[in-house]
Design a protein around this motif. Sequence first.
Motif, mmCIF file in Angstrom:
data_model
loop_
_atom_site.group_PDB
_atom_site.id
_atom_site.type_symbol
_atom_site.label_atom_id
_atom_site.label_comp_id
_atom_site.label_asym_id
_atom_site.label_seq_id
_atom_site.Cartn_x
_atom_site.Cartn_y
_atom_site.Cartn_z
ATOM 1 N N GLU A 457 0.831 -1.208 0.000
ATOM 2 C CA GLU A 457 0.000 0.000 0.000
ATOM 3 C C GLU A 457 0.868 1.261 0.000
ATOM 4 O O GLU A 457 0.613 2.214 -0.745
ATOM 5 N N ASN A 458 1.901 1.266 0.821
ATOM 6 C CA ASN A 458 2.806 2.420 0.865
ATOM 7 C C ASN A 458 3.526 2.616 -0.474
ATOM 8 O O ASN A 458 3.726 3.744 -0.930
ATOM 9 N N LEU A 459 3.910 1.494 -1.080
ATOM 10 C CA LEU A 459 4.598 1.570 -2.373
ATOM 11 C C LEU A 459 3.676 2.114 -3.467
ATOM 12 O O LEU A 459 4.110 2.877 -4.335
ATOM 13 N N LEU A 460 2.421 1.733 -3.426
ATOM 14 C CA LEU A 460 1.473 2.264 -4.409
ATOM 15 C C LEU A 460 1.323 3.773 -4.267
ATOM 16 O O LEU A 460 1.190 4.499 -5.260
ATOM 17 N N LYS A 461 1.369 4.271 -3.040
ATOM 18 C CA LYS A 461 1.310 5.714 -2.812
ATOM 19 C C LYS A 461 2.550 6.394 -3.380
ATOM 20 O O LYS A 461 2.467 7.483 -3.968
ATOM 21 N N GLU A 462 3.704 5.751 -3.210
ATOM 22 C CA GLU A 462 4.947 6.311 -3.750
ATOM 23 C C GLU A 462 4.913 6.310 -5.285
ATOM 24 O O GLU A 462 5.405 7.243 -5.926
ATOM 25 N N CYS A 463 4.346 5.264 -5.857
ATOM 26 C CA CYS A 463 4.206 5.208 -7.321
ATOM 27 C C CYS A 463 3.353 6.375 -7.817
ATOM 28 O O CYS A 463 3.700 7.050 -8.796
ATOM 29 N N GLU A 464 2.270 6.604 -7.137
ATOM 30 C CA GLU A 464 1.387 7.707 -7.513
ATOM 31 C C GLU A 464 2.113 9.043 -7.406
ATOM 32 O O GLU A 464 1.957 9.931 -8.258
#
Length: 841
Positions: A457-464
């Motif tokens: 979930e944190n990585l998806l936020k960083e991707c965004e």
Amino acid sequence: MKNPFLESKKIWVLDGAMGTMLMKKGLDVNYAPELLNVKHPEVLKEIHSEYIEAGADIIETNTFGSNRIKLYHYGLEDRVRELTAAGVKLAKEVARGRALVALSVGPTGIFVEPVGDYTFDEVVDVFKEQIEAGADAGADLILIETMSDIKEAKAAVVAAQEVCDLPVMVSMTYQEDGRTLLGTPPEVSAAVFEGFKVAAIGANCSLGPERFTELIKKMAEVTQTPIVVYANAGLPVLKDGKTIYPEPPETFRKYAVEFVKAGANIIGGCCGTTPEHIRAIKEAVKDLRPVPRNPVRGLKVASRTQLVLVGSDYPTRIIGERINPTGKKRLQEALKKGDFSLVREEARKQVEEGAELLDVNVGVPGIDEVKALKEAVRTVIEAVDVPIVIDSKDPKAVEEALKMADGRPIVNSCSGEEKDIENILPLAKKYGANVLLLAIDDEGLKEKAEDRVKVIENLLKECERVGIDRNSTIADVLNLAVSAMPESAVETLKAIRLVKEKFGIPTTLGVSNVSFGLPSRSLINSAFMAMAIYSGLDSGILNPSDSRMVETVYASDVLVGKDRGAERFVSKFQNYKPKGEDKECRELLAKIHALTGGFLEGKKVELKEVKEEKGKEVRESDKEEEEGAPSGILGEIFRKVLEGDKEAIVSLTKEALKEHEPLEISDEALIKALDVVGKRFERGEIFLPQMLRSAQAVQASFNVLKDELKKRGSSVKESGKIVMATVHGDVHEIGKNIVITMLENSGFEVIDLGTNVPPEVIVETAKKENADIVGLSALMTTTLPSMEATIKAIREAGLKVPVIVGGAVVTPEYAKSIGGIYGGDAQEAVKIVKQLLKEGK
């Protein structure tokens, strides 16, 4: 960077041909057309104005070839910025807010490695100079157009996004078979450039409007990105001594509506179109709106020629794990020596065994990973057509691999560690790649499923945050050894389910990790694989030669509904026979059978495992035998030509010279193999990059033979002399050079006069060299009259030499009308030359 087309409710109209209009205005376009930006600015303004008055919402600058590689042919390479800026300023003066100005960026005329000799960085640098000049001069958009090489187009996009924040459109040019010159279909192009978040993707040139509807549909099936199309006004014909394009404006009025229905957002015209054509398009689409699309879901992973979709709607994908030196001493030693032959072998073998993607890893202590990973990726994409997964934690190695990779790969991986987030994610964004998100962070390994999912979930936020779309990600929740952590498998399965439920993104695992430290690992792996697929696993990094694992994947897909109707399963296993007794028992039965002369049960006992291991090799050998493959070492050379292995063929040729004469090697192995390559190319089984690699392998072998013949005081026989040239006014030479490569490797002597060659030079050379044949090439419509003029000059000089003509704008009808012989592609040209020389014409 705002995309003006994405939410737009209208159909945008692009302008029409520039070269056609320059010729109509009476200007000489047989020199650098971009020079007209400073020599005849008033004519350029007039053309732009006419297109705007006809209804164009976007006008293109006269800068198609204003890059240093193209301008070098005219001695203008130091005027890139001047001519580019002049072209933009002219268009802006005329537009005055009535239309957007798109900087036209055409191909350089060269190929990028591994197909060509230019590096990715070199090509990026060439485009940066041109695009920066255009952006500084006030362009509203960047239009990268008429591209045949998807690698070159990617380099242009990278350049544009490095030097400016303007919207970028990318348009490829397709042939009659619906692929680019290098074999890329429209759905692959759409998937690749969606990864860069370009403003529009599309197609232009080469074909008449009737062929574009299908191209649009294929792009619309895979992306929401706006689509731009601008066709030629048909294929050129000669009428009353003039080259014309036959399709009238009414044709474009009709097809514009069809294009919109198929999914196009921006419609214009290419070669042969005029303001009248654009006016017809405007009238046809003025009340139309973009149609809603429902493109495929899932992760889009692509090679140059193939698109593989990963996700819940698709079969479980097998990612080959064997190009990884961990635990493989032989591969480790080879990589340390810079020997990539095992990488090539493993790539081919894994694809034959069913791998749909290949993981590429060169992690050996002490190795130069940056150099090795780049070379490994080069080797793999030359050997097979499937997409790749770049497996490294070294950012520099990842970047070099991304530059080398075709299509749209996966970067494996980005963990939740700060250094990965800072170093890996920006690379995936810059090069339009997908990224594998790994459920581990700076705090270490997570035992509980919920904690692993939190990392994702944190990585998806960083991707965004960095601009990577969720649809460009795939999650690996980690697979731990049950021998050390008994509850780990259950937690992994739970984590897969949670990722699918919370985020809806695809999942993958290194499957065999679960059985580490246990005997009969395949039993554990296959059981776990079945459970993971039921839990939502979409792909697995595994060994495709493990038949039990492959069987489990296919069977599980049927049971969970990923293979509806069991079509894929039936296709794979319709002649499948379950394994019975163990290997030792079967070997014993075989020995008994041999001793009893087949008396046992009155029939032959067959070793199934041997059959399974060698079946594909046997089938390939049968195919080669049917195609005339020689035996022994000549057969090995023959196969290396088919594989395009120019490194291995050199040592084989030297070895063969101990037993065979040079001309025997040439005729029985090299020429025969090249003929087979040509047939496979014609059947669409291989594409231009593979054909060129085979030709390069032949050339490498020929060089050895020529050295040997020199030692003996003789030379390789020549069966004909051909003079080749790109006609006056045209600086494109890709097509010509491909033909030359194939001719030379078929045993012909070729005199290459280069590009922009005046008729008198071609005539003089043909006379001096006593040429058997002349070959002429033209890519631009504006230079077709030069082709006609050259043939006329040859005939007026009294030369009866046959003239073969070709190029993107040349048709069989046009070739006949000017007295030439049409050569549709390199392979056809070789056939024609052989036939002409055989007939003594």
